[in-house]
Design a protein around this motif. Sequence first.
Motif, mmCIF file in Angstrom:
data_model
loop_
_atom_site.group_PDB
_atom_site.id
_atom_site.type_symbol
_atom_site.label_atom_id
_atom_site.label_comp_id
_atom_site.label_asym_id
_atom_site.label_seq_id
_atom_site.Cartn_x
_atom_site.Cartn_y
_atom_site.Cartn_z
ATOM 1 N N ASN A 83 0.829 -1.207 0.000
ATOM 2 C CA ASN A 83 0.000 0.000 0.000
ATOM 3 C C ASN A 83 0.869 1.264 0.000
ATOM 4 O O ASN A 83 0.359 2.367 0.124
ATOM 5 C CB ASN A 83 -1.010 0.008 1.144
ATOM 6 N N ALA A 84 2.197 1.075 -0.141
ATOM 7 C CA ALA A 84 3.114 2.209 -0.222
ATOM 8 C C ALA A 84 4.395 1.775 -0.925
ATOM 9 O O ALA A 84 4.748 0.595 -0.929
ATOM 10 C CB ALA A 84 3.444 2.742 1.167
ATOM 11 N N VAL A 85 5.074 2.759 -1.517
ATOM 12 C CA VAL A 85 6.417 2.550 -2.066
ATOM 13 C C VAL A 85 7.286 3.652 -1.487
ATOM 14 O O VAL A 85 6.984 4.836 -1.625
ATOM 15 C CB VAL A 85 6.444 2.589 -3.608
ATOM 16 N N VAL A 86 8.356 3.253 -0.800
ATOM 17 C CA VAL A 86 9.274 4.202 -0.175
ATOM 18 C C VAL A 86 10.578 4.259 -0.975
ATOM 19 O O VAL A 86 10.858 3.374 -1.777
ATOM 20 C CB VAL A 86 9.549 3.848 1.307
ATOM 21 N N ASN A 87 11.355 5.311 -0.734
ATOM 22 C CA ASN A 87 12.640 5.515 -1.424
ATOM 23 C C ASN A 87 12.486 5.554 -2.942
ATOM 24 O O ASN A 87 13.320 5.010 -3.672
ATOM 25 C CB ASN A 87 13.658 4.441 -1.032
ATOM 26 N N VAL A 88 11.453 6.196 -3.435
ATOM 27 C CA VAL A 88 11.213 6.276 -4.879
ATOM 28 C C VAL A 88 12.284 7.151 -5.523
ATOM 29 O O VAL A 88 12.582 8.248 -5.051
ATOM 30 C CB VAL A 88 9.812 6.834 -5.166
ATOM 31 N N ARG A 89 12.856 6.643 -6.611
ATOM 32 C CA ARG A 89 13.900 7.350 -7.351
ATOM 33 C C ARG A 89 13.633 7.234 -8.850
ATOM 34 O O ARG A 89 13.115 6.227 -9.314
ATOM 35 C CB ARG A 89 15.283 6.753 -7.066
ATOM 36 N N PHE A 90 14.043 8.256 -9.583
ATOM 37 C CA PHE A 90 13.950 8.252 -11.044
ATOM 38 C C PHE A 90 15.352 8.269 -11.633
ATOM 39 O O PHE A 90 16.259 8.868 -11.071
ATOM 40 C CB PHE A 90 13.202 9.495 -11.550
ATOM 41 N N SER A 91 15.486 7.635 -12.779
ATOM 42 C CA SER A 91 16.765 7.609 -13.479
ATOM 43 C C SER A 91 16.488 7.648 -14.980
ATOM 44 O O SER A 91 15.444 7.183 -15.441
ATOM 45 C CB SER A 91 17.506 6.315 -13.116
ATOM 46 N N THR A 92 17.422 8.185 -15.734
ATOM 47 C CA THR A 92 17.308 8.174 -17.192
ATOM 48 C C THR A 92 18.605 7.654 -17.786
ATOM 49 O O THR A 92 19.666 7.751 -17.180
ATOM 50 C CB THR A 92 17.050 9.588 -17.761
ATOM 51 N N SER A 93 18.480 7.107 -18.977
ATOM 52 C CA SER A 93 19.670 6.674 -19.705
ATOM 53 C C SER A 93 19.363 6.681 -21.194
ATOM 54 O O SER A 93 18.230 6.433 -21.604
ATOM 55 C CB SER A 93 20.117 5.277 -19.268
ATOM 56 N N ALA A 94 20.373 6.961 -21.991
ATOM 57 C CA ALA A 94 20.231 6.904 -23.441
ATOM 58 C C ALA A 94 20.341 5.447 -23.871
ATOM 59 O O ALA A 94 21.244 4.737 -23.443
ATOM 60 C CB ALA A 94 21.317 7.738 -24.112
ATOM 61 N N VAL A 95 19.402 5.000 -24.693
ATOM 62 C CA VAL A 95 19.439 3.614 -25.163
ATOM 63 C C VAL A 95 19.754 3.529 -26.656
ATOM 64 O O VAL A 95 20.143 2.489 -27.147
ATOM 65 C CB VAL A 95 18.135 2.856 -24.850
#
Length: 112
Positions: A83-95
Amino acid sequence: MSLSNNSNLILTNVEQVPGKVIVEHYGLVTGNTVRAKNVGRDIAAGFKNLVGGELKGYTELLGDARSQATARMVEQAEALGANAVVNVRFSTSAVAQGAAELYVYGTAVRVE
């Protein structure tokens, strides 16, 4: 706070949900999408580079990518019973040339 319109799942970028206790830990959940630029956006971006200003086409593209990747992570967390997600992080990369992946990840938990 929920970023998904169809979910009451709590998303946070910190280790705990304030005022709640983690009672179960389900592990890593992820979501991603790969997006490519298009010619119309590239032409508009080239013009904006000359005169300055926000690249609205790219802003919209990245916003849509974040929403889609987050929705996929939320779906995975809910399937586990979280019912929760903690430590959410976003990342990007060139593919590939002109294409990038947006990746979101966090730890699925149950809080009370």
